[in-house]
Scaffold this motif. Structure first.
Motif, PDB file in Angstrom:
ATOM      1  N   ALA A 111       0.829  -1.209   0.000  1.00  0.00           N
ATOM      2  CA  ALA A 111       0.000   0.000   0.000  1.00  0.00           C
ATOM      3  C   ALA A 111       0.863   1.259   0.000  1.00  0.00           C
ATOM      4  O   ALA A 111       0.543   2.254  -0.659  1.00  0.00           O
ATOM      5  CB  ALA A 111      -0.926  -0.007   1.211  1.00  0.00           C
ATOM      6  N   ILE A 112       1.986   1.211   0.727  1.00  0.00           N
ATOM      7  CA  ILE A 112       2.906   2.352   0.751  1.00  0.00           C
ATOM      8  C   ILE A 112       3.485   2.599  -0.637  1.00  0.00           C
ATOM      9  O   ILE A 112       3.588   3.740  -1.095  1.00  0.00           O
ATOM     10  CB  ILE A 112       4.016   2.110   1.798  1.00  0.00           C
ATOM     11  CG1 ILE A 112       3.457   2.347   3.209  1.00  0.00           C
ATOM     12  CG2 ILE A 112       5.236   2.994   1.536  1.00  0.00           C
ATOM     13  CD1 ILE A 112       4.396   1.937   4.329  1.00  0.00           C
ATOM     14  N   ARG A 113       3.865   1.544  -1.311  1.00  0.00           N
ATOM     15  CA  ARG A 113       4.394   1.697  -2.673  1.00  0.00           C
ATOM     16  C   ARG A 113       3.358   2.346  -3.599  1.00  0.00           C
ATOM     17  O   ARG A 113       3.709   3.170  -4.451  1.00  0.00           O
ATOM     18  CB  ARG A 113       4.802   0.342  -3.239  1.00  0.00           C
ATOM     19  CG  ARG A 113       6.170  -0.149  -2.783  1.00  0.00           C
ATOM     20  CD  ARG A 113       6.650  -1.218  -3.763  1.00  0.00           C
ATOM     21  NE  ARG A 113       7.931  -1.769  -3.424  1.00  0.00           N
ATOM     22  CZ  ARG A 113       9.108  -1.195  -3.665  1.00  0.00           C
ATOM     23  NH1 ARG A 113       9.145   0.003  -4.225  1.00  0.00           N
ATOM     24  NH2 ARG A 113      10.233  -1.790  -3.352  1.00  0.00           N
ATOM     25  N   ARG A 114       2.096   1.983  -3.424  1.00  0.00           N
ATOM     26  CA  ARG A 114       1.040   2.541  -4.276  1.00  0.00           C
ATOM     27  C   ARG A 114       0.750   4.004  -3.948  1.00  0.00           C
ATOM     28  O   ARG A 114       0.297   4.757  -4.812  1.00  0.00           O
ATOM     29  CB  ARG A 114      -0.250   1.720  -4.138  1.00  0.00           C
ATOM     30  CG  ARG A 114      -0.163   0.306  -4.695  1.00  0.00           C
ATOM     31  CD  ARG A 114      -1.545  -0.328  -4.799  1.00  0.00           C
ATOM     32  NE  ARG A 114      -2.210  -0.423  -3.496  1.00  0.00           N
ATOM     33  CZ  ARG A 114      -2.138  -1.476  -2.686  1.00  0.00           C
ATOM     34  NH1 ARG A 114      -1.394  -2.524  -3.044  1.00  0.00           N
ATOM     35  NH2 ARG A 114      -2.780  -1.489  -1.535  1.00  0.00           N
ATOM     36  N   ASN A 115       0.964   4.381  -2.693  1.00  0.00           N
ATOM     37  CA  ASN A 115       0.613   5.727  -2.234  1.00  0.00           C
ATOM     38  C   ASN A 115       1.798   6.375  -1.527  1.00  0.00           C
ATOM     39  O   ASN A 115       1.669   6.872  -0.406  1.00  0.00           O
ATOM     40  CB  ASN A 115      -0.594   5.665  -1.298  1.00  0.00           C
ATOM     41  CG  ASN A 115      -1.822   5.075  -1.963  1.00  0.00           C
ATOM     42  OD1 ASN A 115      -2.442   5.721  -2.790  1.00  0.00           O
ATOM     43  ND2 ASN A 115      -2.142   3.838  -1.599  1.00  0.00           N
ATOM     44  N   LEU A 116       2.938   6.374  -2.179  1.00  0.00           N
ATOM     45  CA  LEU A 116       4.163   6.850  -1.542  1.00  0.00           C
ATOM     46  C   LEU A 116       4.044   8.321  -1.129  1.00  0.00           C
ATOM     47  O   LEU A 116       4.574   8.729  -0.091  1.00  0.00           O
ATOM     48  CB  LEU A 116       5.345   6.661  -2.497  1.00  0.00           C
ATOM     49  CG  LEU A 116       6.746   6.751  -1.891  1.00  0.00           C
ATOM     50  CD1 LEU A 116       6.939   5.731  -0.789  1.00  0.00           C
ATOM     51  CD2 LEU A 116       7.812   6.573  -2.977  1.00  0.00           C
ATOM     52  N   GLY A 117       3.321   9.099  -1.915  1.00  0.00           N
ATOM     53  CA  GLY A 117       3.198  10.519  -1.635  1.00  0.00           C
ATOM     54  C   GLY A 117       2.447  10.842  -0.367  1.00  0.00           C
ATOM     55  O   GLY A 117       2.504  11.989   0.114  1.00  0.00           O
ATOM     56  N   GLU A 118       1.727   9.864   0.194  1.00  0.00           N
ATOM     57  CA  GLU A 118       0.985  10.079   1.439  1.00  0.00           C
ATOM     58  C   GLU A 118       1.683   9.445   2.642  1.00  0.00           C
ATOM     59  O   GLU A 118       1.167   9.485   3.750  1.00  0.00           O
ATOM     60  CB  GLU A 118      -0.423   9.494   1.319  1.00  0.00           C
ATOM     61  CG  GLU A 118      -1.267  10.120   0.219  1.00  0.00           C
ATOM     62  CD  GLU A 118      -2.639   9.486   0.132  1.00  0.00           C
ATOM     63  OE1 GLU A 118      -2.923   8.586   0.959  1.00  0.00           O
ATOM     64  OE2 GLU A 118      -3.413   9.890  -0.743  1.00  0.00           O
ATOM     65  N   THR A 119       2.860   8.876   2.420  1.00  0.00           N
ATOM     66  CA  THR A 119       3.530   8.083   3.456  1.00  0.00           C
ATOM     67  C   THR A 119       4.514   8.923   4.264  1.00  0.00           C
ATOM     68  O   THR A 119       5.275   9.723   3.714  1.00  0.00           O
ATOM     69  CB  THR A 119       4.282   6.907   2.814  1.00  0.00           C
ATOM     70  OG1 THR A 119       3.342   6.063   2.139  1.00  0.00           O
ATOM     71  CG2 THR A 119       5.018   6.081   3.862  1.00  0.00           C
ATOM     72  N   LEU A 120       4.496   8.717   5.573  1.00  0.00           N
ATOM     73  CA  LEU A 120       5.490   9.307   6.456  1.00  0.00           C
ATOM     74  C   LEU A 120       6.554   8.263   6.745  1.00  0.00           C
ATOM     75  O   LEU A 120       6.239   7.174   7.236  1.00  0.00           O
ATOM     76  CB  LEU A 120       4.846   9.804   7.745  1.00  0.00           C
ATOM     77  CG  LEU A 120       5.784  10.535   8.718  1.00  0.00           C
ATOM     78  CD1 LEU A 120       5.061  11.733   9.339  1.00  0.00           C
ATOM     79  CD2 LEU A 120       6.261   9.611   9.832  1.00  0.00           C
TER      80      LEU A 120
END
Length: 268
Positions: A16-25
């Motif tokens: 999920a982080i890979r798919r939404n890297l821009g939202e990840t801290l």
């Protein structure tokens, strides 16, 4: 990378982080994670590729945060991180903050000055083994036994004595890799992590640690994951501490492994 995960939840969260890297801290400890552990903490320096990989990663993610027991400014200096745009460094377990070259720090409580004055005499009276030394962090005092002939024996010998000193001064003892740190209560890496996740409005979180003080951050990741947020617990592995590896979703090979993981994320 996914087939190396120890937990299904961690593997799913990483996807999920890979798919939404821009939202990840992305949150990281300093010593043992971005910098190899050395006998003298003052000599610790970040992995030679750490600053460059953080600079590549920072514009791609929601935020990059270092959460450390060190003074924030010292972590920036020893890491060579001053030029990493968008980086936030939370020092003293979140009591201090460095961001865009600006350091914000409160006055340390009176108990820190009391311990600073008494600690050398307490260690002398306790006949602390040769090699035991004090690190003054400004807002905390750390007693290291790594240089002693028997580091673990020395640590256990001093644990109750330092605990009594900390309690009298209104401080708490934070155990670590051949170190006991006497520091102010009320803040830990879990509190700091949850606070910065909320502030940055992150949609996912990855935390990398290596020592017992990082367990509170692991607790925070677990709690966030229970609330529905993708979260990954990474352990910068060592032979000295196994408690984190037992709870981690992914174990990597020390700072080398952490840097490779971050580079992999930055590469997309």
């Amino acid at each position: 990378m996914l087939n190396e995960f120890r937990t299904h939840a961690g593997a799913e969260s990483f996807a999920a982080i890979r798919r939404n890297l821009g939202e990840t801290l992305i949150a990281l400890d300093f010593d043992g994670v971005l910098a190899p552990i050395v006998d003298d903490p003052a000599a610790a320096r970040a992995h030679p590729e750490a600053a460059a990989v953080l600079a590549r990663l920072s514009p791609l993610v929601g935020a990059v945060v270092i959460i450390t027991g060190r003074p924030a400014g010292l972590a920036v200096e020893h890491g060579g991180f001053a030029a990493v745009e968008g980086l936030t460094v939370l020092g003293h377990y979140g009591r201090e903050r460095w961001e865009a070259g600006v350091l914000t720090t409160p006055e340390p409580p009176a108990g820190v000055a009391e311990v600073r004055e008494k600690l050398p005499r307490v260690l002398e009276a306790a006949k602390a083994p040769a090699g035991t030394h004090i690190e003054d962090k400004g807002h905390a005092l750390a007693v290291h036994t790594r240089r002693a002939a028997e580091p673990e024996v020395a640590l256990e010998r001093l644990r109750s004595i330092l605990g009594a000193l900390a309690e009298h001064a209104g401080l708490v003892v934070e155990p670590g890799r051949f170190v006991l740190e006497l520091r102010p209560p009320g803040m830990d890496k879990g509190i700091a992590l949850r606070g910065i996740v909320a502030e940055k409005k992150a949609g996912a979180v990855l935390y990398a640690g290596d020592d017992l003080g990082d367990l509170a951050a692991y607790d925070a990741v677990d709690a966030l994951r229970a609330e529905g947020m993708p979260g990954v617990k990474v352990c910068s592995g060592s032979a000295e501490v196994t408690a984190l590896a037992e709870r981690a979703d992914l174990v990597v090979d020390g700072p080398d492994g952490v840097v490779r993981l971050l580079a992999d994320l930055a590469a997309g």
